[in-house]
Design a protein around this motif. Structure first.
Motif, PDB file in Angstrom:
ATOM      1  N   PRO A 121       0.831  -1.216   0.000  1.00  0.00           N
ATOM      2  CA  PRO A 121       0.000   0.000   0.000  1.00  0.00           C
ATOM      3  C   PRO A 121       0.861   1.259   0.000  1.00  0.00           C
ATOM      4  O   PRO A 121       1.951   1.286   0.571  1.00  0.00           O
ATOM      5  CB  PRO A 121      -0.807  -0.121   1.290  1.00  0.00           C
ATOM      6  CG  PRO A 121       0.019  -1.017   2.166  1.00  0.00           C
ATOM      7  CD  PRO A 121       0.719  -1.972   1.255  1.00  0.00           C
ATOM      8  N   THR A 122       0.347   2.274  -0.651  1.00  0.00           N
ATOM      9  CA  THR A 122       1.029   3.573  -0.665  1.00  0.00           C
ATOM     10  C   THR A 122       0.339   4.579   0.249  1.00  0.00           C
ATOM     11  O   THR A 122       0.747   5.740   0.318  1.00  0.00           O
ATOM     12  CB  THR A 122       1.070   4.131  -2.098  1.00  0.00           C
ATOM     13  OG1 THR A 122      -0.269   4.263  -2.589  1.00  0.00           O
ATOM     14  CG2 THR A 122       1.860   3.196  -3.013  1.00  0.00           C
ATOM     15  N   GLY A 123      -0.706   4.140   0.926  1.00  0.00           N
ATOM     16  CA  GLY A 123      -1.439   4.983   1.859  1.00  0.00           C
ATOM     17  C   GLY A 123      -2.341   4.120   2.704  1.00  0.00           C
ATOM     18  O   GLY A 123      -2.419   2.893   2.529  1.00  0.00           O
ATOM     19  N   ALA A 124      -3.053   4.727   3.647  1.00  0.00           N
ATOM     20  CA  ALA A 124      -3.937   3.979   4.553  1.00  0.00           C
ATOM     21  C   ALA A 124      -5.102   3.359   3.790  1.00  0.00           C
ATOM     22  O   ALA A 124      -5.652   3.963   2.864  1.00  0.00           O
ATOM     23  CB  ALA A 124      -4.452   4.895   5.654  1.00  0.00           C
ATOM     24  N   VAL A 125      -5.463   2.151   4.181  1.00  0.00           N
ATOM     25  CA  VAL A 125      -6.638   1.491   3.617  1.00  0.00           C
ATOM     26  C   VAL A 125      -7.887   2.074   4.260  1.00  0.00           C
ATOM     27  O   VAL A 125      -7.977   2.166   5.489  1.00  0.00           O
ATOM     28  CB  VAL A 125      -6.567  -0.029   3.859  1.00  0.00           C
ATOM     29  CG1 VAL A 125      -7.876  -0.698   3.468  1.00  0.00           C
ATOM     30  CG2 VAL A 125      -5.398  -0.629   3.092  1.00  0.00           C
ATOM     31  N   HIS A 126      -8.848   2.474   3.444  1.00  0.00           N
ATOM     32  CA  HIS A 126     -10.085   3.047   3.953  1.00  0.00           C
ATOM     33  C   HIS A 126     -11.013   1.950   4.480  1.00  0.00           C
ATOM     34  O   HIS A 126     -11.110   0.880   3.899  1.00  0.00           O
ATOM     35  CB  HIS A 126     -10.805   3.829   2.854  1.00  0.00           C
ATOM     36  CG  HIS A 126     -10.048   5.024   2.375  1.00  0.00           C
ATOM     37  ND1 HIS A 126     -10.511   5.850   1.361  1.00  0.00           N
ATOM     38  CD2 HIS A 126      -8.863   5.557   2.773  1.00  0.00           C
ATOM     39  CE1 HIS A 126      -9.636   6.831   1.157  1.00  0.00           C
ATOM     40  NE2 HIS A 126      -8.622   6.664   1.995  1.00  0.00           N
ATOM     41  N   ASP A 127     -11.717   2.230   5.558  1.00  0.00           N
ATOM     42  CA  ASP A 127     -12.756   1.360   6.112  1.00  0.00           C
ATOM     43  C   ASP A 127     -12.245  -0.058   6.376  1.00  0.00           C
ATOM     44  O   ASP A 127     -12.620  -1.009   5.677  1.00  0.00           O
ATOM     45  CB  ASP A 127     -13.969   1.322   5.181  1.00  0.00           C
ATOM     46  CG  ASP A 127     -15.232   0.887   5.900  1.00  0.00           C
ATOM     47  OD1 ASP A 127     -15.122   0.303   6.990  1.00  0.00           O
ATOM     48  OD2 ASP A 127     -16.328   1.124   5.365  1.00  0.00           O
ATOM     49  N   PRO A 128     -11.369  -0.226   7.376  1.00  0.00           N
ATOM     50  CA  PRO A 128     -10.771  -1.546   7.624  1.00  0.00           C
ATOM     51  C   PRO A 128     -11.781  -2.649   7.937  1.00  0.00           C
ATOM     52  O   PRO A 128     -11.528  -3.819   7.637  1.00  0.00           O
ATOM     53  CB  PRO A 128      -9.832  -1.296   8.807  1.00  0.00           C
ATOM     54  CG  PRO A 128     -10.283  -0.015   9.423  1.00  0.00           C
ATOM     55  CD  PRO A 128     -10.852   0.799   8.313  1.00  0.00           C
ATOM     56  N   GLN A 129     -12.935  -2.298   8.525  1.00  0.00           N
ATOM     57  CA  GLN A 129     -13.925  -3.328   8.815  1.00  0.00           C
ATOM     58  C   GLN A 129     -14.472  -3.938   7.535  1.00  0.00           C
ATOM     59  O   GLN A 129     -14.570  -5.163   7.405  1.00  0.00           O
ATOM     60  CB  GLN A 129     -15.061  -2.740   9.660  1.00  0.00           C
ATOM     61  CG  GLN A 129     -14.663  -2.490  11.108  1.00  0.00           C
ATOM     62  CD  GLN A 129     -15.670  -1.640  11.832  1.00  0.00           C
ATOM     63  OE1 GLN A 129     -15.550  -0.432  11.882  1.00  0.00           O
ATOM     64  NE2 GLN A 129     -16.659  -2.272  12.421  1.00  0.00           N
TER      65      GLN A 129
END
Length: 327
Positions: A121-129
C-alpha cells in the motif's frame, strides 16, 4: 444472494398482506345500507355479491444450507478502499488471482514488506472493517491454504476440573495480528479474550468463584439462550462437530508491524472466519454482555443464507441495512 433477497421479499409480501387484508375488512358493505324503496323493518334480500377474500399469509419454507455456488450473475461494482490500496485493486483489474488476493490482502496492511513490492500500500486502507469483511468473503471460495490467514481452525479448551475453570491455561492463540491468551467455551460457542491488567485492555478481571471471568460467563450465557430462541423462531445455525462458533473479544485494529494499525471501533461479523464460518469480532471497551452478543449472533444467522456466489459490497449493504432486524 438469492436466498437473502428471498428473505426480504417474504417480509415485504407479509407486510402487503396485512395492509391489504386490513383495507378489505374496512371497506363498507353497500348492501348493508337500507335501500330507499324498501320499507323499514322489511327483510333484506340475501346478499349475493361476492365478498373480498383475505389473501393467504405466506408460510415460511424450511431452511436448507446453501451450497457453494458457481453461478455467474450480475457483478457487483468493485469496492474502493482508497487510492493507497493495491492488492484488491489489482484483483479487480484481473492482474491477481483470487487466491493471491486473499493470501496478500491481510499481509499488505499488516506487514507490507511481506508482499511483492508492487502490491504494497502507498497509503492507509479506507474502512478496515469492510476491507476485512470483503477479504473474508473472497476467502470463502479461495484455496484453503490461501484462506488460512482469515479462516484458520481453533479448538475448545479442555474441560473444567473439580477446582473450576482455568480459561487461560491453553496455549495462546494468534488471530488477525493479536495474541489471545484465554479461551472459554460452553455448548457450541467459544470466546477468545484477554484479561485486562498491567495497562493492557481486555475483559475485566472480576471472576466467579469457579475461576471464570463474570463478563465471559455472561457472554456465553447470552449466546446459548439466544441461539435457542432464534432456532425456535425458525432461523438456522448448523452444528458442526469440533467447529464451535467463535466470538473474539479485543479486535481493536488491524495491527501494522512498525507503525500505527488500522482502527476498528465497532463490533462486526466476518462471513467466513474462524473454523471456516461466520465469526463475531468485538473491540475492547464494549461492556454490554447480554444484548451485544445476541445482536451479533443474529448476523451470524443471516450469513447462513449466503450461498457465496455474490462477493460484493452491494451484498454487504443488504445486510448492513438490515441491522435493525437484529434488535
Amino acid at each position: 444472494m438469492r436466498n437473502a433477497l428471498a428473505l426480504f421479499s417474504a417480509t415485504v409480501v407479509l407486510a402487503a398482506v396485512v395492509l391489504t387484508s386490513g383495507a378489505a375488512q374496512a371497506a363498507p358493505d353497500p348492501a348493508a345500507a337500507p335501500a330507499a324503496d324498501r320499507a323499514v323493518g322489511a327483510v333484506a334480500p340475501p346478499h349475493t355479491e361476492p365478498r373480498v377474500a383475505t389473501p393467504p399469509v405466506p408460510q415460511p419454507k424450511p431452511f436448507k444450507e446453501a451450497p457453494l455456488s458457481t453461478a455467474t450473475g450480475r457483478t457487483a461494482a468493485p469496492p474502493d478502499f482508497g487510492p493507497g490500496e493495491r492488492v484488491l485493486s489489482a484483483y479487480h483489474q484481473g492482474k491477481l488471482s483470487r487466491d493471491d488476493a486473499v493470501r496478500y490482502g491481510l499481509g499488505a496492511v499488516r506487514s507490507p514488506r511481506s508482499v511483492p513490492a508492487h502490491l504494497r500500500p502507498t497509503g492507509a486502507v479506507h474502512d478496515p472493517q469492510r476491507y476485512l469483511t470483503y477479504l473474508s468473503m473472497l476467502a470463502a471460495s479461495a484455496d484453503p491454504a490461501a484462506a488460512r490467514t482469515i479462516a484458520p481452525d481453533v479448538t475448545v479448551p479442555g474441560a473444567a476440573t473439580a477446582a473450576g475453570y482455568d480459561d487461560c491455561a491453553a496455549e495462546p492463540y494468534d488471530y488477525l495480528g493479536v495474541t489471545y491468551r484465554c479461551r472459554a467455551s460452553a455448548g457450541e460457542f467459544l470466546v477468545l479474550y484477554n484479561i485486562a491488567g498491567g495497562g493492557r485492555p481486555g475483559i475485566p478481571a472480576d471472576a466467579n468463584p469457579n475461576g471464570r471471568a463474570k463478563a465471559v460467563q455472561h457472554l456465553l450465557n447470552a449466546l446459548s439462550i439466544a441461539v435457542d430462541e432464534y432456532r425456535e423462531m425458525g432461523y438456522p445455525l448448523p452444528v458442526r462437530d469440533g467447529k464451535p462458533w467463535v466470538l473474539v473479544y479485543g479486535v481493536d485494529e488491524i495491527p501494522l508491524i512498525g507503525g500505527a494499525g488500522l482502527p476498528i471501533d465497532a463490533p462486526f461479523v466476518l462471513p467466513f472466519g474462524l473454523n471456516q464460518q461466520a465469526t463475531m469480532l468485538v473491540p475492547n471497551g464494549q461492556d454490554d454482555w447480554d444484548y451485544l452478543p445476541r445482536h451479533e449472533l443474529f448476523h451470524v444467522m443471516q450469513y447462513q443464507y449466503w450461498d457465496r456466489s455474490d462477493v460484493g459490497l452491494d451484498y454487504l449493504a443488504l445486510f448492513w441495512a438490515a441491522r435493525s432486524s437484529a434488535r
